[in-house]
Scaffold this active site. Structure first.
Site, PDB file in Angstrom:
ATOM      1  N   GLU A 328       0.420   2.552  11.641  1.00 20.51           N
ATOM      2  CA  GLU A 328       1.186   2.356  10.411  1.00 20.51           C
ATOM      3  C   GLU A 328       2.606   2.880  10.606  1.00 20.51           C
ATOM      4  O   GLU A 328       2.784   4.035  11.014  1.00 20.51           O
ATOM      5  CB  GLU A 328       0.550   3.095   9.230  1.00 20.51           C
ATOM      6  CG  GLU A 328      -0.706   2.481   8.692  1.00 20.51           C
ATOM      7  CD  GLU A 328      -1.158   3.145   7.393  1.00 20.51           C
ATOM      8  OE1 GLU A 328      -1.903   2.506   6.649  1.00 20.51           O
ATOM      9  OE2 GLU A 328      -0.751   4.299   7.119  1.00 20.51           O
ATOM     10  N   CYS A 329       3.589   2.059  10.336  1.00 20.39           N
ATOM     11  CA  CYS A 329       4.994   2.454  10.341  1.00 20.39           C
ATOM     12  C   CYS A 329       5.359   3.141  11.662  1.00 20.39           C
ATOM     13  O   CYS A 329       5.455   2.490  12.691  1.00 20.39           O
ATOM     14  CB  CYS A 329       5.311   3.321   9.125  1.00 20.39           C
ATOM     15  SG  CYS A 329       7.084   3.422   8.758  1.00 20.39           S
ATOM     16  N   GLY A 330       5.523   4.471  11.679  1.00 21.69           N
ATOM     17  CA  GLY A 330       5.840   5.157  12.925  1.00 21.69           C
ATOM     18  C   GLY A 330       4.792   4.929  13.994  1.00 21.69           C
ATOM     19  O   GLY A 330       5.121   4.784  15.181  1.00 21.69           O
ATOM     20  N   TYR A 332       2.989   2.252  14.261  1.00 18.57           N
ATOM     21  CA  TYR A 332       3.229   0.871  14.688  1.00 18.57           C
ATOM     22  C   TYR A 332       4.350   0.835  15.722  1.00 18.57           C
ATOM     23  O   TYR A 332       4.265   0.137  16.745  1.00 18.57           O
ATOM     24  CB  TYR A 332       3.560   0.033  13.460  1.00 18.57           C
ATOM     25  CG  TYR A 332       3.861  -1.424  13.685  1.00 18.57           C
ATOM     26  CD1 TYR A 332       3.222  -2.177  14.674  1.00 18.57           C
ATOM     27  CD2 TYR A 332       4.782  -2.079  12.866  1.00 18.57           C
ATOM     28  CE1 TYR A 332       3.510  -3.534  14.845  1.00 18.57           C
ATOM     29  CE2 TYR A 332       5.062  -3.433  13.033  1.00 18.57           C
ATOM     30  CZ  TYR A 332       4.424  -4.153  14.022  1.00 18.57           C
ATOM     31  OH  TYR A 332       4.699  -5.488  14.187  1.00 18.57           O
ATOM     32  N   THR A 428       1.299  -2.257  11.210  1.00 18.67           N
ATOM     33  CA  THR A 428       2.041  -2.667  10.027  1.00 18.67           C
ATOM     34  C   THR A 428       3.150  -1.666   9.754  1.00 18.67           C
ATOM     35  O   THR A 428       3.081  -0.504  10.159  1.00 18.67           O
ATOM     36  CB  THR A 428       1.144  -2.710   8.772  1.00 18.67           C
ATOM     37  OG1 THR A 428       0.739  -1.363   8.438  1.00 18.67           O
ATOM     38  CG2 THR A 428      -0.090  -3.557   8.986  1.00 18.67           C
TER      39      THR A 428
END
Length: 437
Positions: A328-330, A332, A428
């Site tokens: 997720e985010c970082g 990802y 994501t």
């Protein structure tokens, strides 16, 4: 009778978090059991609440969470002497289109639970006008019970007297006032407060703030103001969230820490085992795990270390050959090929996806997200609908792999941060909050 307050303000940056922590510790020092909550999508503040109260804090989000889920989460406050729910942004600030049970505004939670609002007001550059602002907030939305005001950053005793007189003229109680130069500020960085676990003096800072609050705020009047008719749902009701696997390897350190506490609790309640490991310490996911989850965090601050940690990168690559990995985010970004830091230097990441990101030209991406999965991801089937939010400053240089989902903002507009997938790996930019129902 229950005691609860939603601590809100006209805008961000007025001191809601500091006041919440100080009140929580001051009341705890009185022997009260205090339960905190955070309204809205914030994965940093709950850890501060936990440090102040000794009880785990969780988020309440009216855009992402259905009413039943919010009710189940608030049930943990049933045995508390006082509930403090810290708001986000201004009291009525949310999105234009309602989500699962509201717009995401703190006022939604106040009305839904019947909890009175304690307004934190910074009257800098104002005097009587501050009372007009408070009265406008009090009268803006029927159904939201307005309790009173705490003044923050007051310039002088004369300034305080002028504001107090104006508040009295419109029938708004002032519970106390804090001076402009109160030495209780918490350190910040670009995504919010510096994380609680990174602050060695956090307990001392909270204790200092609590002492100031005890001197400057009428806690007896505040506790009386907090009385309400709220009654929780069944205290044994569970928040349901599908875990990504039975044995979950969870990256957890200063670079990977942005995951919502209610999700971890729900995964454990469903019978999953969570095994943490530290990429910054060059650890790989435990080999006994059947899925690996990399939360968001601050990869841009630790990109050099992550790039140099060959054991972590090799172990994750080997894990992904046979088992699912999701970021997720970082997280990802770390699954991608490379990250360019704020100085323009590129650092090689794990290469499990083709994503290339850059912090050299920062641009804020912020907002609620609704995702419909194109393919399965850990714990979710193709076609599943998820609610979450996005908050980062990275720019996408390349995102060559197949999109993971159709991602839209709160108003239904498509966004380019679709996430991507390759083999057993997916990622994501949005942080999962709840499954859409």
């Amino acid at each position: 009778m229950a005691k609860a307050l939603v601590i809100s303000a006209p805008a961000s940056g007025t001191g809601k978090t500091t006041l919440t922590l100080a009140l929580a510790r001051a009341c705890r020092d009185r022997g009260l059991a205090v339960q905190c909550f955070k309204s809205g999508p914030d994965y940093i503040d709950p850890a501060f609440h936990t440090a102040a109260t000794g009880r785990p804090s969780v988020n309440l989000d009216s855009w992402a969470m259905p009413r039943a889920m919010i009710g189940a989460l608030t049930a943990r406050g049933e045995d508390a002497d006082l509930i403090l729910a810290e708001g986000s942004m201004g009291l009525f600030d949310g999105v234009a289109t309602e989500g699962a049970s509201g717009t995401g505004a703190s006022a939604d939670i106040a009305e839904m639970m019947g909890w009175p609002v304690l307004l934190v007001l910074d009257p800098a550059g104002q005097a009587q006008t501050a009372a007009a602002v408070a009265a406008g907030l009090r009268d803006f939305r029927r159904g939201v019970r307005f309790g009173g005001v705490v003044l923050n950053r007051v310039a002088s005793p004369r300034h305080e007297d002028l504001v107090r007189r104006a508040m009295a003229s419109v029938g708004i109680p002032v519970l106390g006032a804090l001076p402009r130069h109160a030495p209780i500020a918490l350190p910040e960085r670009h995504l919010g407060l510096v994380q609680a676990e990174e602050q060695a003096r956090l307990s001392d800072l909270i204790a200092e703030a609590a002492r100031l609050i005890t001197e400057r705020i009428d806690l007896d009047a505040l506790l009386q103001l907090a009385e309400c008719e709220w009654k929780s749902q069944d205290a044994h009701s569970l928040v349901r969230a599908t875990p990504p696997g039975q044995r979950i390897a969870l990256a957890r350190d200063a670079a990977f820490s942005f995951i919502y506490p209610h999700l971890l609790e729900a995964w454990r309640a469903a019978g999953s085992e969570i095994m943490t490991f530290s990429p910054l310490a060059d650890e790989g996911p435990p080999d006994t795990a059947d899925v690996c989850w990399l939360p968001g965090g601050y990869p841009e601050l630790h990109a050099g270390t992550i790039a140099a940690n060959r054991h972590f990168r090799g172990a994750l690559q080997a894990f992904a050959e046979t088992r699912p990995v999701h970021g997720e985010c970082g997280g990802y970004m770390v699954l991608g090929s490379g990250v360019v830091d704020a100085k323009g230097e590129r650092h090689e990441m794990t290469g499990l996806l083709g994503l290339e990101t850059s912090f050299a030209k920062r641009r804020m991406h912020l907002g609620y997200r609704h995702a419909e999965l194109n393919v399965p991801m850990p714990g979710q089937q193709s076609g599943a609908c998820l609610r979450g939010h996005e908050f980062h400053y990275a720019s996408i240089l390349a995102q060559p792999d197949a999109p993971l989902a159709r991602v839209r903002d709160a108003n239904g507009a498509d966004v380019p941060e679709t996430g991507s997938h390759r083999g057993h790996v997916s990622g994501t930019f949005f942080h999962l909050i709840a499954e859409a129902v």
